[in-house]
Design a protein around this motif. Structure first.
Motif, PDB file in Angstrom:
ATOM      1  N   THR A 177       0.837  -1.207   0.000  1.00  0.00           N
ATOM      2  CA  THR A 177       0.000   0.000   0.000  1.00  0.00           C
ATOM      3  C   THR A 177       0.870   1.255   0.000  1.00  0.00           C
ATOM      4  O   THR A 177       2.027   1.228   0.416  1.00  0.00           O
ATOM      5  N   LEU A 178       0.266   2.323  -0.462  1.00  0.00           N
ATOM      6  CA  LEU A 178       0.878   3.649  -0.390  1.00  0.00           C
ATOM      7  C   LEU A 178      -0.004   4.486   0.518  1.00  0.00           C
ATOM      8  O   LEU A 178      -1.229   4.452   0.388  1.00  0.00           O
ATOM      9  N   GLU A 179       0.611   5.245   1.409  1.00  0.00           N
ATOM     10  CA  GLU A 179      -0.173   6.136   2.259  1.00  0.00           C
ATOM     11  C   GLU A 179       0.309   7.563   2.064  1.00  0.00           C
ATOM     12  O   GLU A 179       1.500   7.840   2.133  1.00  0.00           O
ATOM     13  N   PHE A 180      -0.640   8.455   1.793  1.00  0.00           N
ATOM     14  CA  PHE A 180      -0.363   9.875   1.597  1.00  0.00           C
ATOM     15  C   PHE A 180      -1.000  10.631   2.753  1.00  0.00           C
ATOM     16  O   PHE A 180      -2.167  10.410   3.052  1.00  0.00           O
ATOM     17  N   ALA A 181      -0.251  11.530   3.382  1.00  0.00           N
ATOM     18  CA  ALA A 181      -0.821  12.325   4.473  1.00  0.00           C
ATOM     19  C   ALA A 181      -0.422  13.783   4.299  1.00  0.00           C
ATOM     20  O   ALA A 181       0.705  14.093   3.927  1.00  0.00           O
ATOM     21  N   ALA A 182      -1.379  14.676   4.556  1.00  0.00           N
ATOM     22  CA  ALA A 182      -1.110  16.118   4.471  1.00  0.00           C
ATOM     23  C   ALA A 182      -1.922  16.830   5.539  1.00  0.00           C
ATOM     24  O   ALA A 182      -3.093  16.507   5.755  1.00  0.00           O
ATOM     25  N   THR A 183      -1.287  17.797   6.203  1.00  0.00           N
ATOM     26  CA  THR A 183      -1.991  18.596   7.205  1.00  0.00           C
ATOM     27  C   THR A 183      -1.415  20.006   7.245  1.00  0.00           C
ATOM     28  O   THR A 183      -0.236  20.204   6.961  1.00  0.00           O
ATOM     29  N   ASP A 184      -2.275  20.967   7.557  1.00  0.00           N
ATOM     30  CA  ASP A 184      -1.790  22.346   7.738  1.00  0.00           C
ATOM     31  C   ASP A 184      -2.028  22.812   9.174  1.00  0.00           C
ATOM     32  O   ASP A 184      -1.898  23.986   9.490  1.00  0.00           O
ATOM     33  N   GLY A 185      -2.388  21.858  10.039  1.00  0.00           N
ATOM     34  CA  GLY A 185      -2.650  22.202  11.436  1.00  0.00           C
ATOM     35  C   GLY A 185      -4.122  22.390  11.741  1.00  0.00           C
ATOM     36  O   GLY A 185      -4.536  22.332  12.898  1.00  0.00           O
ATOM     37  N   HIS A 186      -4.940  22.616  10.706  1.00  0.00           N
ATOM     38  CA  HIS A 186      -6.391  22.802  10.891  1.00  0.00           C
ATOM     39  C   HIS A 186      -7.181  21.604  10.378  1.00  0.00           C
ATOM     40  O   HIS A 186      -8.296  21.351  10.822  1.00  0.00           O
ATOM     41  N   ARG A 187      -6.599  20.896   9.413  1.00  0.00           N
ATOM     42  CA  ARG A 187      -7.271  19.702   8.864  1.00  0.00           C
ATOM     43  C   ARG A 187      -6.200  18.699   8.465  1.00  0.00           C
ATOM     44  O   ARG A 187      -5.016  19.029   8.342  1.00  0.00           O
ATOM     45  N   LEU A 188      -6.624  17.464   8.256  1.00  0.00           N
ATOM     46  CA  LEU A 188      -5.710  16.379   7.914  1.00  0.00           C
ATOM     47  C   LEU A 188      -6.376  15.492   6.873  1.00  0.00           C
ATOM     48  O   LEU A 188      -7.543  15.126   7.019  1.00  0.00           O
ATOM     49  N   LYS A 375      -9.958   4.499   0.051  1.00  0.00           N
ATOM     50  CA  LYS A 375      -9.858   4.563   1.516  1.00  0.00           C
ATOM     51  C   LYS A 375      -9.238   5.906   1.878  1.00  0.00           C
ATOM     52  O   LYS A 375      -8.031   6.099   1.798  1.00  0.00           O
ATOM     53  N   MET A 376     -10.096   6.851   2.251  1.00  0.00           N
ATOM     54  CA  MET A 376      -9.634   8.204   2.563  1.00  0.00           C
ATOM     55  C   MET A 376     -10.251   8.670   3.875  1.00  0.00           C
ATOM     56  O   MET A 376     -11.427   8.411   4.151  1.00  0.00           O
ATOM     57  N   THR A 377      -9.448   9.331   4.669  1.00  0.00           N
ATOM     58  CA  THR A 377      -9.915   9.911   5.935  1.00  0.00           C
ATOM     59  C   THR A 377      -9.637  11.407   5.889  1.00  0.00           C
ATOM     60  O   THR A 377      -8.505  11.819   5.633  1.00  0.00           O
TER      61      THR A 377
END
Length: 387
Positions: A177-188, A375-377
């Motif tokens: 699997t590949l997992e991508f994560a991004a956040t700016d401190g207000h959302r993820l 599969k996204m959160t």
């Protein structure tokens, strides 16, 4: 150097690589695109590099004489994009015969069927070489997995350069699997996609890549001819390289420890709402007209008895808006507020006709997930309602 190529090939590839040309180059040669022509393979490659992001593409042409030259990127893009379709001849013979107006530097002549243009150029020896990663294991990623992961995460990166590591997407390559994560401190945003080309060995790879580089990768992959073509990923100290077909993108990586984002996602929820995504988004877009006038805040009232949610906005001195829509709700009634921009941006990327909203209290993280497909959160932090 002398070659004949089609206007469309030259223009298309120039516009792709020129996105890595800096707007304010620290050295004059960085404002150029390096053109290399190979008579043996009849291939022309174009390279742009701003010392952080590098893009190289190549295409077929009729190469009469091999050679390399650095050409002014913006000028070349502007000229070739306006030339009529058909063949273009490029040669730098004029430089050898001294046909320069000032007698200094190189001159390249572009000859379309309707005329000819001369452009001042620089020697290739000044152009910096793209980083090469050697003695490292290559990881093969599927194009589809990359495109899906980038689409579902890039929008949530931070634009604040002081939060350096948050201006990128954290990519984790696991066994299959590949997992991508991004956040700016207000959302993820976290996306998991299956990678049909399993990682050899047992180790997993983690790297944070600047959003700017990944947006260019996303754009280049969208223009690729084949989505079945695997993308090769090379990763070494401070550098990452993506390569496929005749294209290559290289970028520095972002230093620093990426936040332990999995710990931010609650495991249990007191309330759950299932709602039709498009109706939710279009309602938010209408409410946003008023929210934009004030503080970008939208209030959600969740009514378990009526099985509906009501979106509302009070823009003082301007007006107010209110709209209700049906939903499947479990748990007690609650009022909760969000920055409408964060809410809409995430919901637009959830790839499903129905979505679920999981929440506890009015100021604890709220999770949005698609009911089917990817599969996204998506986690959004509520804001405090001022009474």
């Amino acid at each position: 150097m002398k070659l004949v190529c089609s206007q469309s090939d030259l223009s298309t590839n120039l516009s792709l690589v020129s996105r890595a040309v800096p707007s304010r180059p620290t050295h004059p040669v960085l404002a150029n695109v390096l053109l290399q022509a190979d008579a043996e393979t009849n291939q022309v490659s174009l390279t742009a590099f701003d010392l952080s992001l590098g893009i190289r593409t190549s295409f077929n042409a009729e190469v009469w004489e091999s050679g390399a030259i650095a050409l002014p990127a913006k000028l070349l893009v502007d000229i070739t994009s306006r030339l009529p379709e058909g063949e273009i001849t490029l040669d730098d013979e004029s430089a050898l015969t001294g046909a320069t107006s000032g007698g200094e530097g190189l001159i390249v002549t572009l000859t379309p069927k309707s005329g000819h243009y001369q452009v001042r150029a620089m020697g290739p020896e000044e152009f910096p070489e793209l980083p090469v990663i050697e003695n490292t294991e290559v990881i093969h990623l599927t194009t589809t997995a990359l495109i899906e992961g980038l689409r579902g995460s890039l929008f949530a990166t931070s634009a604040d350069e002081t939060k350096q590591v948050l201006t990128g997407v954290h990519l984790t390559v696991k066994q299959d699997t590949l997992e991508f994560a991004a956040t700016d401190g207000h959302r993820l945003a976290v996306v998991e996609t299956s990678n049909e080309r399993p990682l050899e060995g047992t180790s997993q790879l983690e790297v944070t890549v600047p959003a700017r580089a990944l947006r260019e990768l996303q754009r280049m992959l969208a223009h690729s001819a084949s989505s079945d073509e695997p993308v090769a990923l090379y990763f070494d100290r401070g550098q990452v390289v993506f390569g496929w077909q005749n294209q290559r993108l290289t970028s520095r990586t972002l230093e620093g420890q990426y936040p332990a984002y999995r710990q931010l996602i609650p495991r249990q929820f007191e309330r759950q709402v299932t709602i039709e995504r498009r109706q939710f988004v279009s309602t938010l877009e209408r409410i946003a007209v008023l929210a934009d006038q004030k503080n970008n805040i939208v209030k959600l009232s969740i009514d378990s008895e009526a099985q509906e949610i009501t979106l509302s906005c009070e823009a003082q001195d301007v007006g107010s808006g209110r709209e209700s829509m049906p939903a499947q709700i479990s748990g007690e009634n609650i009022e909760i507020a969000f920055n409408i921009k964060y809410l809409m941006e995430g919901l637009k990327e959830l790839p499903s006709s129905e979505i679920q909203m999981h929440l506890n209290q009015s100021l604890t993280p709220v999770i949005f997930t698609p009911l089917s497909g990817l599969k996204m959160t998506y986690l959004a932090m509520p804001v405090q309602l001022r009474s």
